[in-house]
Design a protein around this motif. Structure first.
Motif, PDB file in Angstrom:
ATOM      1  N   MET A 109      -2.212  23.695  -9.238  1.00  0.00           N
ATOM      2  CA  MET A 109      -3.525  23.349  -9.761  1.00  0.00           C
ATOM      3  C   MET A 109      -4.055  22.008  -9.276  1.00  0.00           C
ATOM      4  O   MET A 109      -4.564  21.194 -10.055  1.00  0.00           O
ATOM      5  CB  MET A 109      -3.560  23.419 -11.295  1.00  0.00           C
ATOM      6  CG  MET A 109      -4.963  23.684 -11.832  1.00  0.00           C
ATOM      7  SD  MET A 109      -5.043  24.043 -13.594  1.00  0.00           S
ATOM      8  CE  MET A 109      -4.452  25.733 -13.606  1.00  0.00           C
ATOM      9  N   THR A 110      -3.947  21.765  -7.985  1.00  0.00           N
ATOM     10  CA  THR A 110      -4.660  20.650  -7.373  1.00  0.00           C
ATOM     11  C   THR A 110      -5.470  21.189  -6.199  1.00  0.00           C
ATOM     12  O   THR A 110      -5.126  22.214  -5.608  1.00  0.00           O
ATOM     13  CB  THR A 110      -3.720  19.545  -6.858  1.00  0.00           C
ATOM     14  OG1 THR A 110      -2.982  20.037  -5.729  1.00  0.00           O
ATOM     15  CG2 THR A 110      -2.765  19.070  -7.927  1.00  0.00           C
ATOM     16  N   LEU A 111      -6.530  20.483  -5.863  1.00  0.00           N
ATOM     17  CA  LEU A 111      -7.361  20.868  -4.734  1.00  0.00           C
ATOM     18  C   LEU A 111      -6.543  20.929  -3.453  1.00  0.00           C
ATOM     19  O   LEU A 111      -6.648  21.880  -2.668  1.00  0.00           O
ATOM     20  CB  LEU A 111      -8.500  19.855  -4.573  1.00  0.00           C
ATOM     21  CG  LEU A 111      -9.385  20.025  -3.335  1.00  0.00           C
ATOM     22  CD1 LEU A 111     -10.238  21.277  -3.438  1.00  0.00           C
ATOM     23  CD2 LEU A 111     -10.257  18.793  -3.134  1.00  0.00           C
ATOM     24  N   ALA A 112      -5.712  19.915  -3.230  1.00  0.00           N
ATOM     25  CA  ALA A 112      -4.928  19.858  -1.998  1.00  0.00           C
ATOM     26  C   ALA A 112      -3.969  21.033  -1.890  1.00  0.00           C
ATOM     27  O   ALA A 112      -3.754  21.581  -0.800  1.00  0.00           O
ATOM     28  CB  ALA A 112      -4.164  18.537  -1.931  1.00  0.00           C
ATOM     29  N   ASP A 164       5.705  12.268   1.587  1.00  0.00           N
ATOM     30  CA  ASP A 164       5.225  13.471   2.231  1.00  0.00           C
ATOM     31  C   ASP A 164       4.512  14.306   1.170  1.00  0.00           C
ATOM     32  O   ASP A 164       5.022  14.454   0.046  1.00  0.00           O
ATOM     33  CB  ASP A 164       6.409  14.250   2.824  1.00  0.00           C
ATOM     34  CG  ASP A 164       5.965  15.339   3.770  1.00  0.00           C
ATOM     35  OD1 ASP A 164       5.028  15.102   4.532  1.00  0.00           O
ATOM     36  OD2 ASP A 164       6.568  16.424   3.739  1.00  0.00           O
ATOM     37  N   PHE A 165       3.350  14.818   1.494  1.00  0.00           N
ATOM     38  CA  PHE A 165       2.571  15.579   0.517  1.00  0.00           C
ATOM     39  C   PHE A 165       3.400  16.721  -0.074  1.00  0.00           C
ATOM     40  O   PHE A 165       4.004  17.520   0.640  1.00  0.00           O
ATOM     41  CB  PHE A 165       1.321  16.151   1.181  1.00  0.00           C
ATOM     42  CG  PHE A 165       0.591  17.159   0.341  1.00  0.00           C
ATOM     43  CD1 PHE A 165       0.012  16.787  -0.855  1.00  0.00           C
ATOM     44  CD2 PHE A 165       0.502  18.493   0.740  1.00  0.00           C
ATOM     45  CE1 PHE A 165      -0.649  17.715  -1.646  1.00  0.00           C
ATOM     46  CE2 PHE A 165      -0.155  19.424  -0.038  1.00  0.00           C
ATOM     47  CZ  PHE A 165      -0.733  19.037  -1.232  1.00  0.00           C
ATOM     48  N   PRO A 180       0.822  -1.214   0.000  1.00  0.00           N
ATOM     49  CA  PRO A 180       0.000   0.000   0.000  1.00  0.00           C
ATOM     50  C   PRO A 180       0.858   1.267   0.000  1.00  0.00           C
ATOM     51  O   PRO A 180       1.963   1.298   0.543  1.00  0.00           O
ATOM     52  CB  PRO A 180      -0.785  -0.122   1.308  1.00  0.00           C
ATOM     53  CG  PRO A 180       0.140  -0.865   2.217  1.00  0.00           C
ATOM     54  CD  PRO A 180       0.948  -1.801   1.348  1.00  0.00           C
ATOM     55  N   TYR A 181       0.323   2.294  -0.609  1.00  0.00           N
ATOM     56  CA  TYR A 181       0.994   3.594  -0.718  1.00  0.00           C
ATOM     57  C   TYR A 181       0.240   4.591   0.162  1.00  0.00           C
ATOM     58  O   TYR A 181      -0.985   4.665   0.113  1.00  0.00           O
ATOM     59  CB  TYR A 181       0.976   4.043  -2.177  1.00  0.00           C
ATOM     60  CG  TYR A 181       1.745   5.305  -2.481  1.00  0.00           C
ATOM     61  CD1 TYR A 181       3.033   5.249  -3.005  1.00  0.00           C
ATOM     62  CD2 TYR A 181       1.187   6.562  -2.272  1.00  0.00           C
ATOM     63  CE1 TYR A 181       3.741   6.405  -3.299  1.00  0.00           C
ATOM     64  CE2 TYR A 181       1.890   7.721  -2.558  1.00  0.00           C
ATOM     65  CZ  TYR A 181       3.163   7.636  -3.067  1.00  0.00           C
ATOM     66  OH  TYR A 181       3.873   8.774  -3.350  1.00  0.00           O
ATOM     67  N   PHE A 182       0.986   5.370   0.962  1.00  0.00           N
ATOM     68  CA  PHE A 182       0.372   6.326   1.867  1.00  0.00           C
ATOM     69  C   PHE A 182       1.043   7.695   1.757  1.00  0.00           C
ATOM     70  O   PHE A 182       2.215   7.805   1.384  1.00  0.00           O
ATOM     71  CB  PHE A 182       0.472   5.841   3.318  1.00  0.00           C
ATOM     72  CG  PHE A 182      -0.361   4.635   3.611  1.00  0.00           C
ATOM     73  CD1 PHE A 182      -1.712   4.760   3.897  1.00  0.00           C
ATOM     74  CD2 PHE A 182       0.200   3.363   3.605  1.00  0.00           C
ATOM     75  CE1 PHE A 182      -2.492   3.638   4.171  1.00  0.00           C
ATOM     76  CE2 PHE A 182      -0.566   2.242   3.870  1.00  0.00           C
ATOM     77  CZ  PHE A 182      -1.914   2.383   4.155  1.00  0.00           C
ATOM     78  N   ILE A 183       0.284   8.730   2.107  1.00  0.00           N
ATOM     79  CA  ILE A 183       0.766  10.114   2.083  1.00  0.00           C
ATOM     80  C   ILE A 183       0.630  10.710   3.480  1.00  0.00           C
ATOM     81  O   ILE A 183      -0.410  10.570   4.130  1.00  0.00           O
ATOM     82  CB  ILE A 183      -0.046  10.968   1.087  1.00  0.00           C
ATOM     83  CG1 ILE A 183       0.130  10.453  -0.341  1.00  0.00           C
ATOM     84  CG2 ILE A 183       0.374  12.442   1.158  1.00  0.00           C
ATOM     85  CD1 ILE A 183      -0.712  11.196  -1.367  1.00  0.00           C
TER      86      ILE A 183
END
Length: 633
Positions: A557-560, A551-552, A518-521
């Protein structure tokens, strides 16, 4: 001619091809084609790989097919006497700038703003072969050298920076890259259709400054042309100056930008006053038809790096040399992803015949050993999917067809995809085909109510696990907290539990011992240290020692990214907590590595600080003290 003679090397066999099978990168190569001029010169931030995964090659081949003479200057030297920018002279029509397959700042810097040591799109992985913001640097050089030649920019950097945007690496709001550069026009999104229209109109004698209506382009206009208000054809965004003054206005702008990027038929024209001028963003083209996307992928690519790189490895090419991309677009709408801003949410799928033609090219490559590395796309299992009733899609303003739940109008039938898999695997040269692109298990596991579709989708999951995994299947749940996942526009982690049970069951029944990775941020907007602590505890219970973590990184141009910059959610106006400082981000990231003794003291202190000492025993109570942790990535 000796300087362009092709010789064999150990990694790539060029013996089947002639130097003239590539677009020319030098005057001698141009002359070998019998040309004494070119119509278009494309300056690329990437090495020239003549493959449909590399944007400069796609645009070059598209123009060539239409009868234009096209040259490519890959990774020009912007530090010396600028001979790379001068060598072809002034083209008959225009200069094109393709800064690269990645935004240059993502390419150059880590999430911690540290300079990367390599570049996957450069021979030998060498760093430093392109500047920061190639669109700006290349255009200013060309405008100074050739002030009368039209300049057209495109690619991911232009797409993501076409209006005011937050730049994480400079930690400031920047205006449209069109206003920061010397470009005459930007093409955003997939560029085949607009670039042909621009070339045709220039060839007919029209001036670049008069082309204000080309779909999927951005131009500068007098501020007086900005409409008085919004109507059916126009949306006037808050000005760049006002966005600099009030972050909420930048956040509100983003909602309009994202919605219009994802319209079925291109949406409306966007306007933003920037300084003394107006940035005008014309609507997108609809997603390509099957015939149009087939025509692009069926162009006469050699599928190889240019011979100038013989003996050198281009890492990005090595990743895709035996892969096949089957579609464009993604309707997932993940908050941290840029795909829809560039390709839109409506899927453009190639025909089975076009895909099989490319597969047959791959299996004939001298170095092919029987393994297709990927039959995929932006999201591997969205091939041939879309709305059942397009009239409903035409009115839809949802940024995601999967969140908060799959749309009832969405066709999720995986039969066309399985048909492709079976046809590829039936080829005698193919030992196995892998699915290396990300798979949306929320798409394949969603109960549709149609017994045949649900049966097919269960079959898809089983065949994926048994026949298309190289021992490790990577999936991206991204987080365990439902509140964070809601902001991410991802499904509940309970669905991952369900998929893991399926994965384990299929492996047990098949006598296989594959791993689910699994991949997590961490540090995503909405995520707090407590959420990461609970993520650590839950993944420990699942017996995971996490490897695929990130890490984020706020990308334009992204919502985050808009939440990260403004502190507010563009769709709700609500304030959202985000880890911004280096210490806050490190505090979250270390929970990924709870099993590493080096982090134990820091994690324990954090758990006391956030009022969760109950998790200390859960994380460390029964953990072997001397177990060697896996290598962190």
């Amino acid at each position: 001619m000796s300087d362009i003679e092709i010789k064999d090397n150990t990694s790539i066999d060029y013996s089947r091809l002639r130097p003239t099978d590539w677009l020319p990168t030098s005057v001698k190569e141009m002359q070998a084609l019998g040309w004494d001029y070119v119509d278009v010169v494309i300056f690329s931030g990437d090495a020239y790989v003549d493959h449909p995964s590399f944007g400069a090659a796609v645009i070059g081949r598209t123009l060539q097919k239409a009868g234009y003479r096209v040259a490519i200057v890959p990774q020009p030297n912007w530090r010396d006497d600028l001979r790379d920018f001068r060598k072809f002279g002034a083209p008959r029509l225009f200069f094109g700038i393709s800064p690269g397959a990645m935004d240059s700042m993502v390419n150059h810097y880590t999430a911690n703003r540290r300079l990367r040591s390599d570049d996957a799109y450069t021979p030998g992985g060498r760093h430093g072969m392109r500047p920061d913001y190639p669109t700006i640097v290349y255009s200013k050089i060309l405008k100074e050298l050739f002030p009368d030649v039209p300049l057209v920019g495109g690619g991911i950097e232009a797409s993501l920076r076409r209006l005011s945007h937050y730049d994480y690496w400079e930690d400031r709001l920047r205006p449209s890259i069109l206003a920061d550069s010397s470009l005459d026009m930007i093409i955003y999104g997939m560029g085949e259709k607009p670039v042909l229209e621009i070339a045709s109109r220039l060839a007919s004698g029209e001036k670049i400054g008069a082309m204000t209506d080309v779909r999927q382009t951005v131009v500068l206009r007098p501020a007086a042309e900005i409409p008085d208000g919004n109507d059916e054809a126009n949306i006037v965004l808050s000005s760049f100056k006002d966005c600099m003054r009030d972050k909420k206005l930048q956040s509100a702008n983003f909602k309009h930008i994202e919605q219009q990027s994802n319209r079925l038929d291109g949406g409306v024209t966007l306007w933003q006053k920037t300084g003394d001028v107006a940035v005008k963003v014309n609507p997108m083209y609809p997603a390509m038809t099957q015939g149009e996307i087939d025509a692009s992928f069926d162009l006469p690519y050699t599928r190889l790096p240019h011979p100038r790189y013989k003996g050198k490895v281009i890492p990005a090419y090595e990743m895709i040399r035996h892969s096949v991309n089957m579609h464009r677009g993604c309707f997932g709408g993940c908050a941290f992803c840029t795909i829809s801003a560039h390709q839109g949410k409506f899927i453009a799928s190639r025909s089975k015949e076009s895909i099989m033609r490319e597969v047959r090219q791959v299996v004939k490559m001298p170095d092919f050993k029987g393994y297709i590395s990927d039959l995929g796309g932006p999201s591997a299992n969205m091939y041939a999917m879309g709305g059942k009733d397009k009239s409903i899609c035409a009115k839809c303003m949802r940024p995601s067809c999967l969140h908060p739940a799959p749309c009832v109008n969405l066709n999720t039938d995986h039969r066309p995809l399985l048909d492709i898999y079976h046809a590829v695997d039936a080829l005698p040269e193919v030992k196995k085909s892998f699915i290396g692109s990300g798979v949306r298990y929320d798409l394949s596991m969603h109960p549709t109510g149609d017994a045949e579709v649900d049966r097919t989708n269960r079959k898809y999951n089983e065949e994926l696990i048994t026949s298309h995994v190289s021992g490790r299947l990577k999936v991206a749940p991204e987080h365990t907290s439902d509140e964070v996942l809601k902001i991410m526009r991802k499904p509940s982690f309970s669905l991952f539990h369900k998929f893991k049970r399926l994965f384990d069951d299929v492996n047990r029944r098949s006598g296989m011992k594959q791993q689910l990775i699994p991949y997590f941020i961490s540090s995503h907007p909405g995520c707090r240290a407590e959420d990461m602590a609970l993520l650590a505890a839950e993944t420990k219970d699942l017996n995971f020692h996490l490897e695929q973590v990130q890490d984020f990184t706020p990308t334009p141009m992204t919502l985050a990214t808009e939440i990260y910059y403004s502190g507010y959610h563009p769709y709700t106006g609500e304030k959202v907590y985000t880890a911004v400082s280096k210490d806050q981000k490190l505090e979250q990231r270390k929970f990924f590595f709870w099993y590493d003794p080096a982090y134990r003291a820091d994690i324990t202190r954090t758990l006391h600080k956030i009022g969760r000492p109950d998790l200390i025993g859960k994380l460390f109570g029964n953990h072997p003290p001397h177990r060697q942790p896996p290598k962190k990535k």
